[in-house]
Design a protein around this motif. Structure first.
Motif, mmCIF file in Angstrom:
data_model
loop_
_atom_site.group_PDB
_atom_site.id
_atom_site.type_symbol
_atom_site.label_atom_id
_atom_site.label_comp_id
_atom_site.label_asym_id
_atom_site.label_seq_id
_atom_site.Cartn_x
_atom_site.Cartn_y
_atom_site.Cartn_z
ATOM 1 N N THR A 152 30.542 41.326 9.362
ATOM 2 C CA THR A 152 29.787 40.302 10.098
ATOM 3 C C THR A 152 30.320 38.886 9.935
ATOM 4 O O THR A 152 29.820 37.979 10.569
ATOM 5 C CB THR A 152 28.323 40.295 9.621
ATOM 6 O OG1 THR A 152 28.312 39.923 8.238
ATOM 7 C CG2 THR A 152 27.667 41.636 9.815
ATOM 8 N N GLY A 153 31.297 38.667 9.077
ATOM 9 C CA GLY A 153 31.795 37.320 8.828
ATOM 10 C C GLY A 153 31.127 36.652 7.645
ATOM 11 O O GLY A 153 31.471 35.540 7.280
ATOM 12 N N GLU A 154 30.185 37.336 7.018
ATOM 13 C CA GLU A 154 29.511 36.775 5.853
ATOM 14 C C GLU A 154 30.491 36.631 4.696
ATOM 15 O O GLU A 154 31.356 37.468 4.507
ATOM 16 C CB GLU A 154 28.377 37.684 5.391
ATOM 17 C CG GLU A 154 27.224 37.768 6.329
ATOM 18 C CD GLU A 154 26.189 38.764 5.839
ATOM 19 O OE1 GLU A 154 25.009 38.481 5.999
ATOM 20 O OE2 GLU A 154 26.589 39.823 5.302
ATOM 21 N N GLU A 155 30.325 35.558 3.959
ATOM 22 C CA GLU A 155 31.034 35.390 2.699
ATOM 23 C C GLU A 155 29.961 35.161 1.656
ATOM 24 O O GLU A 155 29.327 34.109 1.633
ATOM 25 C CB GLU A 155 32.016 34.224 2.761
ATOM 26 C CG GLU A 155 33.168 34.489 3.701
ATOM 27 C CD GLU A 155 34.273 33.447 3.589
ATOM 28 O OE1 GLU A 155 34.167 32.533 2.757
ATOM 29 O OE2 GLU A 155 35.233 33.574 4.335
ATOM 30 N N ILE A 156 29.723 36.138 0.821
ATOM 31 C CA ILE A 156 28.657 36.070 -0.170
ATOM 32 C C ILE A 156 29.225 35.547 -1.481
ATOM 33 O O ILE A 156 30.196 36.073 -2.014
ATOM 34 C CB ILE A 156 27.994 37.452 -0.385
ATOM 35 C CG1 ILE A 156 27.460 37.999 0.938
ATOM 36 C CG2 ILE A 156 26.893 37.361 -1.440
ATOM 37 C CD1 ILE A 156 26.408 37.147 1.613
ATOM 38 N N TYR A 157 28.628 34.485 -1.978
ATOM 39 C CA TYR A 157 29.007 33.874 -3.240
ATOM 40 C C TYR A 157 27.881 34.100 -4.236
ATOM 41 O O TYR A 157 26.705 34.071 -3.873
ATOM 42 C CB TYR A 157 29.203 32.367 -3.075
ATOM 43 C CG TYR A 157 30.389 31.984 -2.225
ATOM 44 C CD1 TYR A 157 31.529 31.451 -2.799
ATOM 45 C CD2 TYR A 157 30.370 32.144 -0.841
ATOM 46 C CE1 TYR A 157 32.620 31.097 -2.025
ATOM 47 C CE2 TYR A 157 31.462 31.786 -0.060
ATOM 48 C CZ TYR A 157 32.578 31.262 -0.657
ATOM 49 O OH TYR A 157 33.652 30.913 0.115
ATOM 50 N N ILE A 158 28.235 34.297 -5.475
ATOM 51 C CA ILE A 158 27.260 34.415 -6.561
ATOM 52 C C ILE A 158 27.433 33.180 -7.435
ATOM 53 O O ILE A 158 28.505 32.944 -7.990
ATOM 54 C CB ILE A 158 27.479 35.696 -7.398
ATOM 55 C CG1 ILE A 158 27.441 36.947 -6.514
ATOM 56 C CG2 ILE A 158 26.451 35.759 -8.522
ATOM 57 C CD1 ILE A 158 26.138 37.186 -5.800
ATOM 58 N N LEU A 159 26.365 32.395 -7.540
ATOM 59 C CA LEU A 159 26.380 31.182 -8.347
ATOM 60 C C LEU A 159 25.449 31.377 -9.531
ATOM 61 O O LEU A 159 24.268 31.660 -9.351
ATOM 62 C CB LEU A 159 25.919 29.987 -7.503
ATOM 63 C CG LEU A 159 25.772 28.657 -8.241
ATOM 64 C CD1 LEU A 159 27.147 28.151 -8.689
ATOM 65 C CD2 LEU A 159 25.088 27.636 -7.346
ATOM 66 N N ASN B 159 19.925 30.857 -13.538
ATOM 67 C CA ASN B 159 19.624 31.610 -12.318
ATOM 68 C C ASN B 159 20.885 32.248 -11.775
ATOM 69 O O ASN B 159 21.966 31.678 -11.867
ATOM 70 C CB ASN B 159 19.065 30.680 -11.228
ATOM 71 C CG ASN B 159 17.756 30.062 -11.615
ATOM 72 O OD1 ASN B 159 16.838 30.761 -12.022
ATOM 73 N ND2 ASN B 159 17.653 28.749 -11.501
ATOM 74 N N VAL B 160 20.737 33.411 -11.188
ATOM 75 C CA VAL B 160 21.821 34.048 -10.450
ATOM 76 C C VAL B 160 21.429 33.942 -8.981
ATOM 77 O O VAL B 160 20.459 34.557 -8.536
ATOM 78 C CB VAL B 160 22.014 35.522 -10.871
ATOM 79 C CG1 VAL B 160 23.103 36.168 -10.036
ATOM 80 C CG2 VAL B 160 22.340 35.604 -12.352
ATOM 81 N N ILE B 161 22.174 33.117 -8.239
ATOM 82 C CA ILE B 161 21.825 32.793 -6.864
ATOM 83 C C ILE B 161 22.875 33.381 -5.935
ATOM 84 O O ILE B 161 24.074 33.126 -6.085
ATOM 85 C CB ILE B 161 21.756 31.264 -6.677
ATOM 86 C CG1 ILE B 161 20.798 30.650 -7.700
ATOM 87 C CG2 ILE B 161 21.333 30.916 -5.257
ATOM 88 C CD1 ILE B 161 20.893 29.145 -7.805
ATOM 89 N N GLU B 162 22.422 34.156 -4.960
ATOM 90 C CA GLU B 162 23.307 34.763 -3.972
ATOM 91 C C GLU B 162 23.281 33.907 -2.713
ATOM 92 O O GLU B 162 22.218 33.655 -2.142
ATOM 93 C CB GLU B 162 22.845 36.182 -3.660
ATOM 94 C CG GLU B 162 23.772 36.920 -2.737
ATOM 95 C CD GLU B 162 23.300 38.342 -2.489
ATOM 96 O OE1 GLU B 162 23.154 38.691 -1.309
ATOM 97 O OE2 GLU B 162 23.080 39.079 -3.461
#
Length: 104
Positions: free
Chosen positions: A14-21, A26-29
């Motif tokens: 889909t073009g998504e680029e998922i980052y985990i911060l 906190n673990v933020i997606e």
């Protein structure tokens, strides 16, 4: 960090680029998309090299972190490490890069 091993677009990518911060316990997606338009650089020799991102979606709770704080830390991380993580800065020195975010 963005995973460079993305599925083939013919398989429904889909073009998504998922980052985990990981920030303040906190673990933020995050779904962050790179923007290509007339204000962004096209060639690696551009100095400064302008990169623009859009925060498309936050897939987890911010738990007390403001959006302004989130944008600030994302800008710092992407400026320091690029979008491929700690070992991903191959062609562009961070001193030449100008990172901005589109805000809705």
């Amino acid at each position: 960090m963005c995973d460079p091993h993305l599925p083939d677009p013919r398989d429904g990518f889909t073009g998504e680029e998922i980052y985990i911060l990981c920030y303040k316990g906190n673990v933020i997606e995050l779904d962050i998309r790179r923007v290509y338009d007339e204000t962004t650089s096209k060639m690696l020799v551009d100095n400064p090299f302008f990169i623009k991102y859009k925060l498309e979606n936050i897939n987890s709770s911010l738990d007390g972190i403001s959006l302004d704080e989130l944008y600030k830390i994302l800008k710092e991380a992407l400026t320091e490490y690029g979008n491929r993580g700690i070992d991903g800065r191959e062609n562009l020195p961070k001193e030449h890069e100008v990172v901005t975010f589109l805000h809705d």
